[in-house]
Scaffold this active site. Structure first.
Site, PDB file in Angstrom:
ATOM      1  N   GLY A  80     -32.056 -23.035 -17.988  1.00 54.24           N
ATOM      2  CA  GLY A  80     -30.866 -22.546 -18.664  1.00 54.24           C
ATOM      3  C   GLY A  80     -29.709 -23.510 -18.514  1.00 54.24           C
ATOM      4  O   GLY A  80     -29.306 -23.836 -17.405  1.00 54.24           O
TER       5      GLY A  80
ATOM      6  N   HIS B 198     -21.548 -23.113 -25.943  1.00 59.27           N
ATOM      7  CA  HIS B 198     -21.646 -24.474 -25.440  1.00 59.27           C
ATOM      8  C   HIS B 198     -21.190 -25.431 -26.542  1.00 59.27           C
ATOM      9  O   HIS B 198     -20.704 -24.994 -27.589  1.00 59.27           O
ATOM     10  CB  HIS B 198     -23.067 -24.765 -24.989  1.00 59.27           C
ATOM     11  CG  HIS B 198     -23.458 -24.020 -23.745  1.00 59.27           C
ATOM     12  ND1 HIS B 198     -24.328 -24.529 -22.815  1.00 59.27           N
ATOM     13  CD2 HIS B 198     -23.097 -22.805 -23.269  1.00 59.27           C
ATOM     14  CE1 HIS B 198     -24.484 -23.667 -21.824  1.00 59.27           C
ATOM     15  NE2 HIS B 198     -23.748 -22.609 -22.094  1.00 59.27           N
TER      16      HIS B 198
ATOM     17  N   ARG C 241     -30.744 -21.654 -29.416  1.00 59.42           N
ATOM     18  CA  ARG C 241     -30.177 -20.380 -28.960  1.00 59.42           C
ATOM     19  C   ARG C 241     -28.755 -20.319 -29.494  1.00 59.42           C
ATOM     20  O   ARG C 241     -27.935 -21.188 -29.187  1.00 59.42           O
ATOM     21  CB  ARG C 241     -30.199 -20.291 -27.445  1.00 59.42           C
ATOM     22  CG  ARG C 241     -29.547 -19.009 -26.921  1.00 59.42           C
ATOM     23  CD  ARG C 241     -29.830 -18.821 -25.451  1.00 59.42           C
ATOM     24  NE  ARG C 241     -29.150 -17.657 -24.915  1.00 59.42           N
ATOM     25  CZ  ARG C 241     -29.527 -17.018 -23.809  1.00 59.42           C
ATOM     26  NH1 ARG C 241     -30.587 -17.440 -23.143  1.00 59.42           N
ATOM     27  NH2 ARG C 241     -28.869 -15.987 -23.366  1.00 59.42           N
TER      28      ARG C 241
END
Length: 683
Positions: free
Chosen positions: A67, A180, A228
C-alpha cells in the site's frame, strides 16, 4: 451452529474464475493493498511475506500488497510503506512472488507518488510536490508546485518502478490515485493549474494517462496495470461524473486493465475513518449501491473494498454484477482462511471482522486475531499438537478466558470453563451497550460458537473458590477473572460511580454528568456518549492533551465526531484530585497539568474511568500451592513454538497456574487475547 449456505462450490459466484487478459484469478475474493507497517527498511522481507502468504494459503485469488509503495525519493515513507524506487527491491519481489504463486494465488503491488500527502521533514527531507500549492492538513506539508521537469521525472519513475515489479515476477500493479499525486491532478480542489494539466477533465486526466502509457511501455501487454481511484470526493473534490469520465478516458486509451474503486478523501482523519476506510460507526458495504452506477459506465473489471466483511454481501455484489472482484481486506486480517472455510462448508466458522479499526492503528493486527502480523512465530491455524491431553480449568469467561479455552481445546486438551456471572463476555457485555459498538459482541459470540464446536464444558453462575479448584484436580489452572474498576486514585471515591455501574443499569444516570478519563481509551468517551444518549447533559474531562489520546486515528476521530454531535463538552489537561458534596450536588476538583491551577466543576454525578485493578486474589492464593508458584516463563511465552520449556513439571496432585488478561494488569482487549493465545500454545 450449522452451515445454512444454499450454494455449492459449483454454483457459488465466489468460486467463478475471472480472466483478465492472460491472467486467470481462481475465484472472486481478493485483498487490496494496504500499508501494513511490516517492511524491513522499505523492503518486503520474511515477516511481510508470511503475512500475505497466510491469505494465499487461505484460498483467496489475489493478494495485493505494498500500500502506497513509493516510486521516487521525494515520495517519503510517512507511514512505513515499501520503496520500489531502486533495484534493491527486485530479489525480494521475486521471492515474494514465488511464495504466493506456490498457493495458486496471484500477486500485485500498489505503486504511488504521495505528492502533497507526504511530509518534507521525514525520510529524505525533500520538499513535497503537487499540481498546486494546496496544503494537506493530515500530513501538514505545503507542497512545491510541479514544473514540467518534475512531471516528466515522476512519469519516468512510475515506469521504472513498474518494470521492477515486472522483473520481480508479479502479475501486475496498480497506481494509487485516491488523494495521492495522480488523484491530486484529478481533483479541481488540489489542481488549480492553467496549463495543459489543469482545467478541463481531459487536462486533469492527462498526467495519469501519461504515467500509465509509460508503465505500459516498460512492462508490455501481459502484465496487468490498474488504478485505485476515488470515485467521489466531497468538499470541492472530484465529482462522480468527472471520476467516471476520467476512468473512461483511461479505459478507452487502453491505459488500465482494471479499476479498483474507493470513495471519499484521505486528507483528514475523519474522512479516512468514515469514508475511505469505513469502520464500526458506518454500515456494512456502504458503497455497493454507488458501485452499481460505476459498473454500468466502465467496461474493465471492477474491484472494490469498503467494509465488505460478510459473505452474503460479497455474493450479492457478484451475483448482481456490481463487482468483478470483491475485496475483503480487513476481513482477511481477521480471518485469512475465509475462502477455504467457505469451500469446506464452514462459512459459519469464519472469524468476523467487526470494524474496530485496530488494524489501522496497530498495523496490521486484528483486534481479536492476535496471530495476524505475527505469522513468523504464532500460527494462524492451531493443530492438535499437544504431546498428551491435559485437564485444563479456565476460571473466568471474559474474552481472555474464552480465548485460552479455545486455543487449549484446539491443541487437544480437555478444557472446562467456569464463569461467576450468568452470561459469558466480561467487560464486552458492557462495551456493546454503547450503540455504535454493538458489534463488539461478535468477539464473544464467535468464541462461544467455537467452544461449542470443540466440546468445551462451560458452567456459568459458578463462583469458584480455592477449594473448588483444588478439588477439581486439574493439570493446568488458568486465572482469567479480569479486573475491577479502579476508583482509588483520588479523594472522595465514595461520591463517584464507575462506568460499569452506569452501563449495567445498577446506578441511574443523573441530569448532569461529569465523566473523568484517566486512560485515554474507549471507555470514558463511551460512557459520555451513553449518558448523552439517555438524556444527560455531559462533560468529559481528560488528563491528556487531547481526548481519546491512547486510540488510533480512526477510533479517535470517530469518537470526537460523536462528542460534537451529542453536544458533549470536553476539557483537557485536567487531573482529578477529588470529589466532595456541595449541597445536593457534587464538586469535582482538578489540577491543570500545565499550570498547576486548581479548577472546580459542579455536577450531579461523577463517573470515573481509571482502568482496572487486577481481580487476582484467588490466583495469589493458589500460586503458593502450584507447581510453578504462579511464575510464567517469559521467554517461553514470547516464542511458544520454538523455545524449549523450562517450567517445572507438575508434581503428582499439583497443578501449574497461569494468570492472563486484566487479572494481570489493565490493558487493551487485544493484549488480553494475546496473553490467552500464547499461554494456550505453551500448556
Amino acid at each position: 451452529m450449522v452451515n445454512n449456505s444454499k450454494y455449492s462450490s459449483t454454483t457459488d459466484p465466489i468460486f467463478s474464475p475471472l480472466k483478465i487478459k492472460n491472467t486467470t484469478l481462481k475465484n472472486r475474493i481478493m485483498s487490496t493493498s494496504h500499508a501494513c507497517g511490516m517492511g524491513d527498511g522499505g523492503l518486503p522481507g520474511l515477516r511481510y511475506q508470511r503475512y500475505h502468504e497466510e491469505k494465499a494459503k487461505g484460498g483467496l485469488a489475489l493478494t495485493m500488497f505494498g500500500g502506497s509503495s513509493n516510486v521516487a525519493p521525494d515520495s517519503p515513507n510517512v507511514f512505513e510503506q515499501l520503496r520500489v524506487d531502486n533495484d534493491e527491491v527486485i530479489p525480494y519481489l521475486q521471492q515474494f512472488s514465488d511464495r504466493i504463486h506456490a498457493h495458486g494465488t496471484a500477486i500485485m503491488c500498489q505503486i504511488t507518488h504521495l505528492g502533497r500527502r507526504g511530509n518534507a521533514l521525514v525520510d529524505n527531507w525533500l520538499p513535497t510536490i503537487a499540481p498546486s500549492a494546496i496544503r494537506e492538513t493530515l500530513h501538514r506539508g505545503v507542497p512545491r508546485v510541479m514544473d514540467n521537469h518534475d512531471i516528466q521525472r515522476v512519469i519516468k519513475s512510475f515506469g521504472a518502478a513498474a518494470k521492477r515489479c515486472y522483473e520481480g515476477g508479479l502479475d501486475g500493479i496498480e497506481t494509487h490515485a485516491g488523494a495521492h499525486l495522480i488523484g491530486q491532478f484529478f481533483s479541481p480542489y488540489t489542481n488549480q493549474r492553467t496549463d495543459k494539466y489543469g482545467g478541463s477533465v481531459e487536462n486533469r486526466a492527462r498526467f495519469a494517462l501519461e504515467v500509465h502509457n509509460e508503465i505500459k511501455n516498460q512492462v508490455g501487454d501481459d502484465f496487468l496495470v490498474g488504478m485505485r481511484m476515488s470515485m467521489f470526493e466531497d468538499r470541492g473534490g472530484l465529482s462522480t461524473d468527472d471520476a467516471i469520465t476520467i476512468a473512461q478516458i483511461l479505459q478507452n486509451e487502453g491505459a488500465i486493465d482494471f479499476l479498483n474503486c474507493v470513495f471519499g478523501r484521505m486528507d483528514t482523519e475523519i474522512t479516512l475513518a468514515e469514508y475511505n476506510m469505513p469502520g464500526m460507526t458506518q454500515p456494512l458495504s456502504p458503497f455497493l449501491q454507488n458501485m452499481k452506477i460505476i459498473k454500468q459506465e466502465i467496461n474493465v473489471p471492477i474491484f472494490h473494498a469498503a467494509r465488505i466483511v460478510d459473505i452474503a454481501s460479497a455474493r450479492y455484489a457478484l451475483k448482481s454484477n456490481i463487482l468483478d472482484m470483491v475485496a475483503m481486506t480487513r476481513a482477511h486480517i481477521a480471518d485469512p482462511e475465509i475462502v477455504n472455510k467457505i469451500a469446506r462448508g464452514e462459512e459459519h466458522r469464519i472469524r468476523p471482522c467487526i470494524g474496530a479499526s485496530h488494524c489501522m492503528h496497530k498495523r496490521p493486527s486484528c483486534l481479536h486475531n492476535v496471530a495476524t502480523g505475527r505469522e513468523t512465530f504464532l500460527p494462524q491455524k492451531i493443530s492438535n499438537m499437544a504431546t498428551h491431553a491435559k485437564k485444563v480449568l479456565v476460571v473466568g469467561g471474559g474474552p481472555a478466558g474464552l480465548e485460552v479455552a479455545r486455543v487449549a481445546a484446539q491443541r487437544g486438551h480437555n478444557v472446562t470453563l467456569w464463569e461467576a456471572a450468568a452470561q459469558l463476555g466480561g467487560q464486552l457485555l458492557l462495551a456493546k451497550k454503547n450503540r455504535w459498538r454493538q458489534d463488539m459482541s461478535q468477539v464473544i459470540d464467535w468464541r462461544i460458537a467455537e467452544l461449542e464446536h470443540l466440546n468445551v464444558s462451560i458452567q456459568c453462575n459458578f463462583f469458584a473458590e480455592e477449594k473448588n479448584i483444588t478439588d477439581y484436580q486439574a493439570d493446568i489452572v488458568i486465572n482469567a477473572t479480569g479486573g475491577l474498576p479502579n476508583m482509588s486514585t483520588m479523594d472522595g471515591e465514595a461520591y463517584c460511580t464507575s462506568g460499569w455501574d452506569v452501563l449495567s443499569g445498577e446506578v441511574k444516570l443523573c441530569d448532569n454528568v461529569l465523566v473523568f478519563d484517566g486512560t485515554g481509551r474507549h471507555e470514558a468517551p463511551s460512557y459520555a456518549q451513553f449518558a448523552a444518549d439517555n438524556g444527560a447533559n455531559v462533560t468529559l474531562v481528560t488528563l491528556d492533551d487531547q481526548v481519546c489520546a491512547e486510540m488510533g486515528y480512526a477510533e479517535r476521530s470517530s469518537h470526537r465526531k460523536l462528542l460534537y454531535e451529542k453536544n458533549i463538552n470536553t476539557h483537557i489537561d485536567l487531573f482529578l484530585l477529588g470529589v466532595k458534596p456541595a449541597g445536593n450536588r457534587l464538586e469535582a476538583s482538578f489540577r491543570n497539568e500545565l499550570t498547576n491551577e486548581i479548577v472546580s466543576m459542579t455536577t450531579d454525578q461523577v463517573i470515573v474511568e481509571n482502568g482496572t485493578l487486577p481481580n487476582d486474589t484467588m490466583f495469589n492464593e493458589l500460586s503458593t500451592v502450584s507447581s510453578n508458584n504462579g511464575i510464567l516463563d517469559i521467554d517461553r511465552q514470547l516464542q511458544p513454538l520454538s523455545t524449549p520449556s523450562t517450567e517445572t513439571t507438575e508434581a503428582e496432585g499439583s497443578f501449574t497456574i497461569y494468570n492472563i488478561g486484566d487479572s494481570v494488569s489493565s490493558r487493551s482487549l487485544h493484549a488480553a487475547l494475546l496473553d490467552a493465545y500464547r499461554v494456550g500454545l505453551i500448556i
